[in-house]
Design an enzyme around this catalytic site. Structure first.
Site, PDB file in Angstrom:
ATOM      1  N   LEU A 125       7.519 -11.644  13.017  1.00 33.29           N
ATOM      2  CA  LEU A 125       6.431 -10.797  13.524  1.00 33.29           C
ATOM      3  C   LEU A 125       5.710 -11.514  14.669  1.00 33.29           C
ATOM      4  O   LEU A 125       5.489 -10.955  15.731  1.00 33.29           O
ATOM      5  CB  LEU A 125       5.446 -10.475  12.378  1.00 33.29           C
ATOM      6  CG  LEU A 125       4.235  -9.617  12.729  1.00 33.29           C
ATOM      7  CD1 LEU A 125       4.650  -8.184  13.093  1.00 33.29           C
ATOM      8  CD2 LEU A 125       3.234  -9.554  11.557  1.00 33.29           C
ATOM      9  N   GLU A 363       0.331 -16.294   7.721  1.00 37.28           N
ATOM     10  CA  GLU A 363       0.242 -14.990   7.029  1.00 37.28           C
ATOM     11  C   GLU A 363      -1.173 -14.394   7.126  1.00 37.28           C
ATOM     12  O   GLU A 363      -1.675 -13.762   6.194  1.00 37.28           O
ATOM     13  CB  GLU A 363       0.763 -15.078   5.598  1.00 37.28           C
ATOM     14  CG  GLU A 363       2.229 -15.525   5.609  1.00 37.28           C
ATOM     15  CD  GLU A 363       3.033 -15.114   4.416  1.00 37.28           C
ATOM     16  OE1 GLU A 363       2.689 -14.113   3.766  1.00 37.28           O
ATOM     17  OE2 GLU A 363       4.023 -15.806   4.141  1.00 37.28           O
TER      18      GLU A 363
HETATM   19  N1  CAA Z   1      -0.462  -1.504   4.269  1.00 39.18           N
HETATM   20  C1  CAA Z   1      -0.054  -0.324   4.816  1.00 39.18           C
HETATM   21  N2  CAA Z   1      -0.551   0.147   6.004  1.00 39.18           N
HETATM   22  C2  CAA Z   1      -1.472  -0.613   6.621  1.00 39.18           C
HETATM   23  C3  CAA Z   1      -1.935  -1.831   6.095  1.00 39.18           C
HETATM   24  C4  CAA Z   1      -1.393  -2.264   4.865  1.00 39.18           C
HETATM   25  N3  CAA Z   1      -1.798  -3.413   4.324  1.00 39.18           N
HETATM   26  N4  CAA Z   1      -2.847  -2.363   6.938  1.00 39.18           N
HETATM   27  C5  CAA Z   1      -2.979  -1.499   7.947  1.00 39.18           C
HETATM   28  N5  CAA Z   1      -2.149  -0.443   7.759  1.00 39.18           N
HETATM   29  C6  CAA Z   1      -2.016   0.734   8.608  1.00 39.18           C
HETATM   30  C7  CAA Z   1      -3.365   1.440   8.718  1.00 39.18           C
HETATM   31  O1  CAA Z   1      -3.549   2.364   7.665  1.00 39.18           O
HETATM   32  C8  CAA Z   1      -3.253   2.138  10.063  1.00 39.18           C
HETATM   33  O2  CAA Z   1      -2.476   3.307   9.906  1.00 39.18           O
HETATM   34  P1  CAA Z   1      -2.969   4.721  10.563  1.00 39.18           P
HETATM   35  O3  CAA Z   1      -3.058   4.422  12.044  1.00 39.18           O
HETATM   36  O4  CAA Z   1      -1.884   5.664  10.201  1.00 39.18           O
HETATM   37  O5  CAA Z   1      -4.301   4.996   9.962  1.00 39.18           O
HETATM   38  C9  CAA Z   1      -2.403   1.165  10.888  1.00 39.18           C
HETATM   39  O6  CAA Z   1      -1.689   0.342   9.949  1.00 39.18           O
HETATM   40  C10 CAA Z   1      -3.225   0.281  11.795  1.00 39.18           C
HETATM   41  O7  CAA Z   1      -4.191  -0.392  11.008  1.00 39.18           O
HETATM   42  P2  CAA Z   1      -5.406  -1.196  11.671  1.00 39.18           P
HETATM   43  O8  CAA Z   1      -6.098  -0.291  12.660  1.00 39.18           O
HETATM   44  O9  CAA Z   1      -6.215  -1.797  10.591  1.00 39.18           O
HETATM   45  O10 CAA Z   1      -4.603  -2.306  12.523  1.00 39.18           O
HETATM   46  P3  CAA Z   1      -5.116  -3.433  13.512  1.00 39.18           P
HETATM   47  O11 CAA Z   1      -4.278  -3.427  14.720  1.00 39.18           O
HETATM   48  O12 CAA Z   1      -6.607  -3.363  13.665  1.00 39.18           O
HETATM   49  O13 CAA Z   1      -4.702  -4.787  12.753  1.00 39.18           O
HETATM   50  C11 CAA Z   1      -4.985  -6.647  11.307  1.00 39.18           C
HETATM   51  C12 CAA Z   1      -5.141  -5.133  11.551  1.00 39.18           C
HETATM   52  C13 CAA Z   1      -5.504  -6.812   9.896  1.00 39.18           C
HETATM   53  C14 CAA Z   1      -5.821  -7.513  12.263  1.00 39.18           C
HETATM   54  C15 CAA Z   1      -3.478  -7.037  11.431  1.00 39.18           C
HETATM   55  O14 CAA Z   1      -3.046  -7.037  12.760  1.00 39.18           O
HETATM   56  C16 CAA Z   1      -3.159  -8.364  10.801  1.00 39.18           C
HETATM   57  O15 CAA Z   1      -3.005  -8.469   9.575  1.00 39.18           O
HETATM   58  N6  CAA Z   1      -3.028  -9.451  11.610  1.00 39.18           N
HETATM   59  C17 CAA Z   1      -2.579 -10.724  11.117  1.00 39.18           C
HETATM   60  C18 CAA Z   1      -1.101 -10.864  11.266  1.00 39.18           C
HETATM   61  C19 CAA Z   1      -0.498 -11.857  10.333  1.00 39.18           C
HETATM   62  O16 CAA Z   1      -0.869 -11.976   9.174  1.00 39.18           O
HETATM   63  N7  CAA Z   1       0.486 -12.576  10.834  1.00 39.18           N
HETATM   64  C20 CAA Z   1       1.194 -13.492  10.014  1.00 39.18           C
HETATM   65  C21 CAA Z   1       2.552 -13.698  10.543  1.00 39.18           C
HETATM   66  S1  CAA Z   1       3.762 -13.993   9.348  1.00 39.18           S
HETATM   67  C22 CAA Z   1       3.710 -15.623   8.950  1.00 39.18           C
HETATM   68  O17 CAA Z   1       2.760 -16.303   9.159  1.00 39.18           O
HETATM   69  C23 CAA Z   1       4.924 -16.077   8.256  1.00 39.18           C
HETATM   70  C24 CAA Z   1       5.055 -17.540   8.041  1.00 39.18           C
HETATM   71  O18 CAA Z   1       5.433 -18.281   8.883  1.00 39.18           O
HETATM   72  C25 CAA Z   1       4.854 -18.055   6.685  1.00 39.18           C
END
Ligand code: CAA
Length: 380
Positions: A125, A363
């Site tokens: 991602l 994450e």
């Molecule tokens: N489950 C299902 N749908 C979800 C959801 C969830 N948990 N969270 C959001 N959505 C949906 C919302 O319902 C919305 O849908 P609609 O448009 O149909 O209403 C859509 O997704 C957009 O939601 P938001 O407006 O809340 O989205 P946003 O752009 O504002 O982002 C955020 C929200 C929480 C900041 C998100 O971008 C996020 O979690 N960012 C962090 C990313 C992350 O965790 N990265 C980690 C990378 S992986 C990693 O680290 C692996 C490793 O190496 C170990």
């Protein structure tokens, strides 16, 4: 309210505890120093069913529940945090979305060997300019007949140097914002995929992460995971599960540091008595033990909700936020209790301190967890 584990959960926890004491604790320091991927240990995790704990047996997994998975993650991470994240990424970020969104045909090819520990998976991602803002994907997938052509890059991909396949997020229609994101299953040995050398990191040094580059990589349309445009929801709901794994990892790291500090405080003497007899130290131990229990309750609540099939985004975010920051505080105090020895490589607490730090970042950073929690509280 039921606080007792069932027999299966207890048995799996005890198996993991013994495995960690036998195979991980004696080697973790060397693996860390040599930045060595624990290949043999990961193979043994697969033999024990720990690479697909909550995947049904018909798809190669152990068929256990998510509470068992959280317990297993705590125990394995107590033994070696690097091994913990390798396991967590394969279970939560790779197998779980294939189980949830894959077709039966996809599960045969892309889930069974991974849940059985024969192959290793990863999750793509994050990009150089799409970290916390996960919707800002720049990697593109363009339709070409029955295939898609993928071009772009991903970074900080845990398991990237070793993985056989990736759940890869791409932009298929930029005009639709997060609804233009699409997930694919991709063989990482495909032509056009390049892996950068492994990242050098502060902690979890035995787990590999790297950047991945995609240059017109051809993927058949049958490798779409979910529907075109559903990728953001696949990613977010996957992270709801992943955050339970990382919270349990943070808990395991903190427990290792706590147990070592507790033992040391009973042996080490100052002013003619064990340092545990000084209130300054015993109060630190009391706080550490309390915070560990609080974190475990949050982790198990989130895992139990996942088992019930109800949305658990907020509870997972709370578990990860609290457990990761608790791990930082507890490992910090463990070094303090060890004094100068805690700062040296002669003891493991300095490694636990370094390993704990990443749990506040990957994450979803602590700040992202607060955004998720606050949004849910304000919505009511
Ligand atoms: N489950 C299902 N749908 C979800 C959801 C969830 N948990 N969270 C959001 N959505 C949906 C919302 O319902 C919305 O849908 P609609 O448009 O149909 O209403 C859509 O997704 C957009 O939601 P938001 O407006 O809340 O989205 P946003 O752009 O504002 O982002 C955020 C929200 C929480 C900041 C998100 O971008 C996020 O979690 N960012 C962090 C990313 C992350 O965790 N990265 C980690 C990378 S992986 C990693 O680290 C692996 C490793 O190496 C170990």
């Amino acid at each position: 309210m039921q606080f007792e584990l069932n027999d299966t959960q207890r048995m799996l926890r005890d198996t993991c505890r013994e495995f960690a004491d036998r195979e991980l604790v004696p080697n973790a320091r060397t693996w860390d120093e040599e930045h060595r991927f624990p290949k043999e240990a990961v193979k043994k995790l697969g033999d024990l069913g720990l690479m697909g704990v909550a995947v049904p047996e018909e798809w190669g997994g152990a068929g256990a529940d998510n509470v068992s998975y959280a317990l297993a993650m705590e125990e394995i991470s107590r033994g070696c945090a690097s091994t913990g994240v390798i396991m967590s990424v394969n279970n939560s970020l790779y197998c779980d979305p294939v189980l949830k969104f894959g077709t039966d045909e996809q599960k045969q090819e892309w889930l069974a060997p991974f849940a059985a520990g024969e192959k290793l998976g990863c999750f793509g991602l994050t990009e150089p300019e799409a970290g916390s803002d996960a919707a800002a994907q720049k990697t593109i997938a363009v339709r070409d007949g029955d295939d898609y052509l993928i071009t772009g890059s991903k970074n900080w991909i845990t398991n990237g140097p070793q993985a056989d396949a990736i759940v890869l997020f791409t932009m298929t229609d930029r005009s639709k914002g997060n609804k233009g994101i699409t997930a694919f299953l991709l063989d990482l040995n495909s032509p056009g995929v390049t892996r950068a050398p492994a990242d050098r990191k502060l902690g979890i040094a035995a787990s590999g992460s790297c950047s991945l580059f995609f240059d017109n990589v051809r993927v058949p349309a049958k490798n779409l995971l979910g529907k075109e445009g559903d990728g953001f929801k696949v990613a977010m709901s996957t992270l709801d599960g992943g955050r339970i794994g990382i919270a349990a990892q943070a808990l395991g790291i903190a427990r290792a540091a706590f147990e070592e500090a507790l033992a040391y405080s009973k042996e080490r003497k100052s002013f003619d008595k064990p340092i545990a007899s000084h209130q300054a130290i015993s109060f630190m131990l009391a706080d550490m033990g309390t915070e560990l229990d609080a974190a475990r309750l949050l982790v198990l609540r989130a895992a139990a909700l996942k088992d019930q099939g109800v949305r658990h985004s907020t509870e997972s975010a709370m578990a990860k936020l609290y457990a990761s920051e608790m791990s930082h505080r507890v490992t910090h105090k463990a070094i303090q209790i060890h004094g100068g020895y805690g700062y040296s490589k002669e003891f493991d607490v300095e490694r636990h301190y370094r390993d704990a730090r990443i749990t506040e970042i990957y994450e979803g950073t602590s700040e992202i967890q607060r955004i998720v929690i606050a949004a849910s509280l304000l919505k009511g």
